[in-house]
Scaffold this motif. Structure first.
Motif, PDB file in Angstrom:
ATOM      1  N   ASN A 135       0.813  -1.212   0.000  1.00  0.00           N
ATOM      2  CA  ASN A 135       0.000   0.000   0.000  1.00  0.00           C
ATOM      3  C   ASN A 135       0.849   1.265   0.000  1.00  0.00           C
ATOM      4  O   ASN A 135       0.466   2.261  -0.599  1.00  0.00           O
ATOM      5  CB  ASN A 135      -0.933   0.037   1.212  1.00  0.00           C
ATOM      6  N   ARG A 136       2.004   1.233   0.678  1.00  0.00           N
ATOM      7  CA  ARG A 136       2.831   2.431   0.824  1.00  0.00           C
ATOM      8  C   ARG A 136       4.282   2.061   0.573  1.00  0.00           C
ATOM      9  O   ARG A 136       4.789   1.072   1.104  1.00  0.00           O
ATOM     10  CB  ARG A 136       2.679   2.982   2.233  1.00  0.00           C
ATOM     11  N   ILE A 137       4.955   2.871  -0.244  1.00  0.00           N
ATOM     12  CA  ILE A 137       6.389   2.728  -0.482  1.00  0.00           C
ATOM     13  C   ILE A 137       7.025   4.035  -0.056  1.00  0.00           C
ATOM     14  O   ILE A 137       6.542   5.114  -0.409  1.00  0.00           O
ATOM     15  CB  ILE A 137       6.681   2.422  -1.962  1.00  0.00           C
ATOM     16  N   GLN A 138       8.092   3.932   0.716  1.00  0.00           N
ATOM     17  CA  GLN A 138       8.729   5.151   1.231  1.00  0.00           C
ATOM     18  C   GLN A 138      10.233   5.094   1.028  1.00  0.00           C
ATOM     19  O   GLN A 138      10.807   4.031   0.792  1.00  0.00           O
ATOM     20  CB  GLN A 138       8.391   5.349   2.702  1.00  0.00           C
ATOM     21  N   ALA A 139      10.837   6.271   1.126  1.00  0.00           N
ATOM     22  CA  ALA A 139      12.290   6.397   1.040  1.00  0.00           C
ATOM     23  C   ALA A 139      12.732   7.488   2.006  1.00  0.00           C
ATOM     24  O   ALA A 139      12.026   8.488   2.193  1.00  0.00           O
ATOM     25  CB  ALA A 139      12.711   6.751  -0.389  1.00  0.00           C
ATOM     26  N   GLU A 140      13.882   7.273   2.611  1.00  0.00           N
ATOM     27  CA  GLU A 140      14.490   8.250   3.514  1.00  0.00           C
ATOM     28  C   GLU A 140      15.666   8.891   2.786  1.00  0.00           C
ATOM     29  O   GLU A 140      16.505   8.187   2.235  1.00  0.00           O
ATOM     30  CB  GLU A 140      14.982   7.555   4.784  1.00  0.00           C
ATOM     31  N   VAL A 141      15.707  10.225   2.792  1.00  0.00           N
ATOM     32  CA  VAL A 141      16.709  10.948   2.018  1.00  0.00           C
ATOM     33  C   VAL A 141      17.335  12.032   2.891  1.00  0.00           C
ATOM     34  O   VAL A 141      16.616  12.762   3.585  1.00  0.00           O
ATOM     35  CB  VAL A 141      16.056  11.609   0.772  1.00  0.00           C
ATOM     36  N   MET A 142      18.663  12.143   2.829  1.00  0.00           N
ATOM     37  CA  MET A 142      19.299  13.275   3.498  1.00  0.00           C
ATOM     38  C   MET A 142      18.884  14.556   2.774  1.00  0.00           C
ATOM     39  O   MET A 142      18.797  14.577   1.540  1.00  0.00           O
ATOM     40  CB  MET A 142      20.829  13.138   3.477  1.00  0.00           C
ATOM     41  N   PRO A 143      18.603  15.642   3.508  1.00  0.00           N
ATOM     42  CA  PRO A 143      18.132  16.879   2.875  1.00  0.00           C
ATOM     43  C   PRO A 143      19.040  17.403   1.764  1.00  0.00           C
ATOM     44  O   PRO A 143      18.560  18.013   0.810  1.00  0.00           O
ATOM     45  CB  PRO A 143      18.063  17.867   4.049  1.00  0.00           C
ATOM     46  N   GLN A 144      20.325  17.128   1.842  1.00  0.00           N
ATOM     47  CA  GLN A 144      21.270  17.629   0.832  1.00  0.00           C
ATOM     48  C   GLN A 144      21.243  16.822  -0.468  1.00  0.00           C
ATOM     49  O   GLN A 144      21.824  17.234  -1.465  1.00  0.00           O
ATOM     50  CB  GLN A 144      22.710  17.582   1.387  1.00  0.00           C
TER      51      GLN A 144
END
Length: 187
Positions: A135-144
């Motif tokens: 149902n949900r796919i996510q990713a974590e990203v450094m702001p830079q």
């Protein structure tokens, strides 16, 4: 969530230009090229590996993690050159209670800026939404990490927000991270 679609046998995913398939020991030189490059992991919670034997062991860990049903790492290959590894894309943290998966990706530096990551993410979204029924796919990203954010936005992800000093990433310490997601209903 249909985990059998992921873990019954290693899924091979294809598009017109690319195939996502298992990384084997014969890809050691290209895997080493990725992990040996500090620039590849500038915005990742991964410490570069400058020892080829360490990277060779890691390829074994990819299979171990898959067999433990905790993580899938696909090699990104061109249909035109099916034995040349262009990058790696992964799905981790299969949370069945919430029906969510986290993805990540990184390319051989020579392949940056060619749309490879964007298309690889699209291939993975198709598989996770249609075959695995996530149902949900996510990713974590450094702001830079502007480049990674563009890949996600091109694929329909939305920025949900920033978590300040919220996670500990190897080699980076405690960092801020931005969360991007896409829901099946948005896809």
């Amino acid at each position: 969530m249909n985990l059998e679609a992921v873990f019954e046998q290693f899924p091979i995913l294809t598009s017109e230009h690319f195939v996502l398939k298992k990384i084997e020991e014969l890809h050691l030189d290209e895997v080493f090229e990725i992990y040996n490059n500090d620039k590849v992991f500038e915005y990742c919670g991964i410490i570069p590996k400058h020892n080829k034997d360490t990277v060779k062991n890691m390829i074994g860990h990819f299979a171990r993690d898959y067999n433990k049903k905790s993580r899938v790492k696909w090699g990104i290959f061109s249909i035109a050159e099916p034995n040349r590894l262009l990058g790696i894309i992964e799905a981790v943290d299969f949370n069945q209670k919430v029906n969510v998966v986290t993805i990540g990706y990184f390319l051989v530096e020579a392949n940056w800026g060619q749309g490879i990551a964007t298309e690889a993410v699209k291939i993975l979204l198709d598989f996770l939404f249609m075959d695995v029924n996530v149902n949900r796919i996510q990713a974590e990203v450094m702001p830079q990490n502007e480049t990674s954010k563009k890949v996600l936005l091109k694929n329909g992800f939305i920025k949900e927000g920033a978590l300040r000093q919220a996670t500990l990433w190897a080699g980076k310490g405690i960092i801020d991270i931005e969360i991007y997601s896409i829901l099946k209903e948005d896809y």
